[in-house]
Write a protein that holds these residues in place. Structure first.
Motif, mmCIF file in Angstrom:
data_model
loop_
_atom_site.group_PDB
_atom_site.id
_atom_site.type_symbol
_atom_site.label_atom_id
_atom_site.label_comp_id
_atom_site.label_asym_id
_atom_site.label_seq_id
_atom_site.Cartn_x
_atom_site.Cartn_y
_atom_site.Cartn_z
ATOM 1 N N THR A 160 0.831 -1.201 0.000
ATOM 2 C CA THR A 160 0.000 0.000 0.000
ATOM 3 C C THR A 160 0.871 1.259 0.000
ATOM 4 N N ARG A 161 1.928 1.214 0.793
ATOM 5 C CA ARG A 161 2.830 2.371 0.844
ATOM 6 C C ARG A 161 3.484 2.611 -0.513
ATOM 7 N N GLU A 162 3.889 1.533 -1.185
ATOM 8 C CA GLU A 162 4.483 1.667 -2.514
ATOM 9 C C GLU A 162 3.490 2.272 -3.507
ATOM 10 N N GLN A 163 2.250 1.888 -3.410
ATOM 11 C CA GLN A 163 1.224 2.432 -4.307
ATOM 12 C C GLN A 163 1.009 3.925 -4.049
ATOM 13 N N ARG A 200 -9.264 4.501 -6.558
ATOM 14 C CA ARG A 200 -9.915 5.641 -5.898
ATOM 15 C C ARG A 200 -9.849 5.538 -4.388
ATOM 16 N N SER A 201 -10.089 4.343 -3.855
ATOM 17 C CA SER A 201 -10.090 4.189 -2.402
ATOM 18 C C SER A 201 -8.701 4.473 -1.819
ATOM 19 N N LEU A 202 -7.659 4.102 -2.556
ATOM 20 C CA LEU A 202 -6.297 4.394 -2.102
ATOM 21 C C LEU A 202 -6.076 5.897 -2.050
ATOM 22 N N LEU A 203 -6.489 6.599 -3.098
ATOM 23 C CA LEU A 203 -6.301 8.045 -3.159
ATOM 24 C C LEU A 203 -7.077 8.760 -2.068
ATOM 25 N N GLU A 204 -8.249 8.277 -1.773
ATOM 26 C CA GLU A 204 -9.075 8.915 -0.744
ATOM 27 C C GLU A 204 -8.537 8.632 0.659
ATOM 28 N N ARG A 205 -8.164 7.376 0.894
ATOM 29 C CA ARG A 205 -7.729 6.988 2.238
ATOM 30 C C ARG A 205 -6.390 7.606 2.609
ATOM 31 N N TYR A 206 -5.482 7.679 1.628
ATOM 32 C CA TYR A 206 -4.133 8.169 1.915
ATOM 33 C C TYR A 206 -3.859 9.516 1.254
ATOM 34 N N ARG A 207 -4.896 10.291 1.088
ATOM 35 C CA ARG A 207 -4.783 11.607 0.453
ATOM 36 C C ARG A 207 -3.743 12.476 1.145
ATOM 37 N N LYS A 208 -3.803 12.565 2.462
ATOM 38 C CA LYS A 208 -2.897 13.435 3.205
ATOM 39 C C LYS A 208 -1.451 12.971 3.067
ATOM 40 N N TYR A 209 -1.241 11.679 3.146
ATOM 41 C CA TYR A 209 0.111 11.136 3.013
ATOM 42 C C TYR A 209 0.667 11.426 1.627
ATOM 43 N N ILE A 210 -0.135 11.213 0.606
ATOM 44 C CA ILE A 210 0.302 11.449 -0.773
ATOM 45 C C ILE A 210 0.653 12.920 -0.971
ATOM 46 N N ILE A 211 -0.169 13.806 -0.446
ATOM 47 C CA ILE A 211 0.104 15.241 -0.570
ATOM 48 C C ILE A 211 1.442 15.585 0.080
ATOM 49 N N ALA A 212 1.679 15.049 1.280
ATOM 50 C CA ALA A 212 2.926 15.326 1.990
ATOM 51 C C ALA A 212 4.139 14.859 1.183
ATOM 52 N N VAL A 213 4.048 13.680 0.597
ATOM 53 C CA VAL A 213 5.164 13.142 -0.185
ATOM 54 C C VAL A 213 5.368 13.952 -1.458
ATOM 55 N N VAL A 214 4.291 14.390 -2.083
ATOM 56 C CA VAL A 214 4.404 15.234 -3.276
ATOM 57 C C VAL A 214 5.176 16.508 -2.941
ATOM 58 N N LEU A 215 4.868 17.115 -1.808
ATOM 59 C CA LEU A 215 5.559 18.345 -1.403
ATOM 60 C C LEU A 215 7.050 18.094 -1.195
ATOM 61 N N TYR A 223 16.678 16.339 3.246
ATOM 62 C CA TYR A 223 16.833 15.799 4.590
ATOM 63 C C TYR A 223 15.606 14.999 5.021
ATOM 64 N N LEU A 224 14.463 15.280 4.438
ATOM 65 C CA LEU A 224 13.238 14.579 4.822
ATOM 66 C C LEU A 224 13.026 13.295 4.025
ATOM 67 N N LYS A 225 13.589 13.224 2.833
ATOM 68 C CA LYS A 225 13.371 12.059 1.973
ATOM 69 C C LYS A 225 13.724 10.727 2.638
ATOM 70 N N PRO A 226 14.853 10.638 3.357
ATOM 71 C CA PRO A 226 15.186 9.347 3.976
ATOM 72 C C PRO A 226 14.148 8.850 4.975
ATOM 73 N N TYR A 227 13.368 9.772 5.544
ATOM 74 C CA TYR A 227 12.371 9.370 6.533
ATOM 75 C C TYR A 227 11.047 8.956 5.895
ATOM 76 N N VAL A 228 10.904 9.243 4.609
ATOM 77 C CA VAL A 228 9.637 8.989 3.933
ATOM 78 C C VAL A 228 9.773 7.982 2.804
ATOM 79 N N LEU A 229 10.847 8.099 2.032
ATOM 80 C CA LEU A 229 10.979 7.292 0.827
ATOM 81 C C LEU A 229 11.890 6.091 1.049
ATOM 82 N N PRO A 230 11.524 4.923 0.515
ATOM 83 C CA PRO A 230 12.397 3.750 0.588
ATOM 84 C C PRO A 230 13.721 4.026 -0.101
ATOM 85 N N ALA A 231 14.793 3.368 0.349
ATOM 86 C CA ALA A 231 16.126 3.641 -0.174
ATOM 87 C C ALA A 231 16.211 3.447 -1.680
#
Length: 240
Positions: A160-163, A200-215, A223-231
């Motif tokens: 789910t996180r990868e998606q 659609r359900s993925l986009l709705e459920r994880y909307r906030k997370y996706i927005i944060a990663v886009v930013l 400096y923030l990428k290592p805490y959010v993105l897989p190596a």
């Protein structure tokens, strides 16, 4: 070759700054070259390119040093941190005028012999990290989000996180979709469903997370990428 440790550096800088503020206008002479090189390091790291002493970007250094010495007091913390913040802030202001984003990594020359390199590197990294977090918090607030939200909204399962990460990367790499997000304050959900066949359900459920990663992608918060993105995703710029 003998190198001064960080405690000796702090004592020397503090003594010179105090003497200068007390009226000895020659007090900075013994450390000015090191202060200047430190400032160039901050500018280099912020801009993402090596800055020579005669480069235009280095022209502000003398004024920033003198201004920092004049305004500094011990309640502001270590002088080198205060000076580094002043230089970085001035550089970021210039980058904004140029409509460019601050960088994070760059290779540059060493400081003059006698000064402990890692001490200054740690200061620069700490300044950049704190200011990056502050900027990220400001951007999140524009979407009614905060750091506390990210702890609770991150996908628990790897698939789910990868998606969700893929959805964020697709938005960040598409100028139309990223502009929609920034201008509208919400995900371009219909476009993502139709163009990339995202759930659609993925986009709705994880909307906030996706927005944060886009930013994080758009503003290149290194400096923030290592805490959010897989190596592996960081190593391949999110393309896998």
């Amino acid at each position: 070759m003998f190198f001064r440790g960080k405690d000796e550096i702090k004592d020397l800088v503090s003594s010179c700054v105090q003497s200068y503020q007390a009226g000895d206008k020659n007090a900075l002479d013994s450390i000015y070259e090191e202060l200047s090189q430190f400032c160039r390091k901050v500018i280099s790291k912020t801009r993402g390119k090596y800055i020579n002493p005669d480069d235009e970007e280095a022209g502000m250094i003398s004024n920033v040093i003198l201004d920092a010495v004049d305004k500094y007091d011990v309640d502001r913390g270590p002088f080198m941190v205060y000076l580094g913040q002043a230089v970085r802030n001035r550089t970021v202001d210039e980058l904004r005028k140029e409509k460019r984003s601050p960088a994070v990594t760059v290779s540059y020359d060493n400081l003059s012999p006698g000064f402990e390199e890692n001490y200054f590197e740690d200061i620069i990294d700490d300044i950049a990290r704190k200011q990056e977090i502050q900027e990220f918090e400001r951007l999140l607030a524009g979407f009614a989000l905060n750091f506390g939200d990210l702890v609770n909204i991150s996908p628990r399962h790897t698939k789910t996180r990868e998606q969700a990460l893929r959805a964020a990367w697709l938005i960040a790499q598409d100028s139309e979709l990223s502009s929609y997000l920034i201008n509208k304050g919400t995900l371009p959900q219909k476009h993502l469903e139709e163009k990339f066949n995202l759930n659609r359900s993925l986009l709705e459920r994880y909307r906030k997370y996706i927005i944060a990663v886009v930013l994080i992608h758009i503003y290149d918060f290194g400096y923030l990428k290592p805490y959010v993105l897989p190596a592996h995703r960081r190593d391949n710029n999110g393309s896998n």
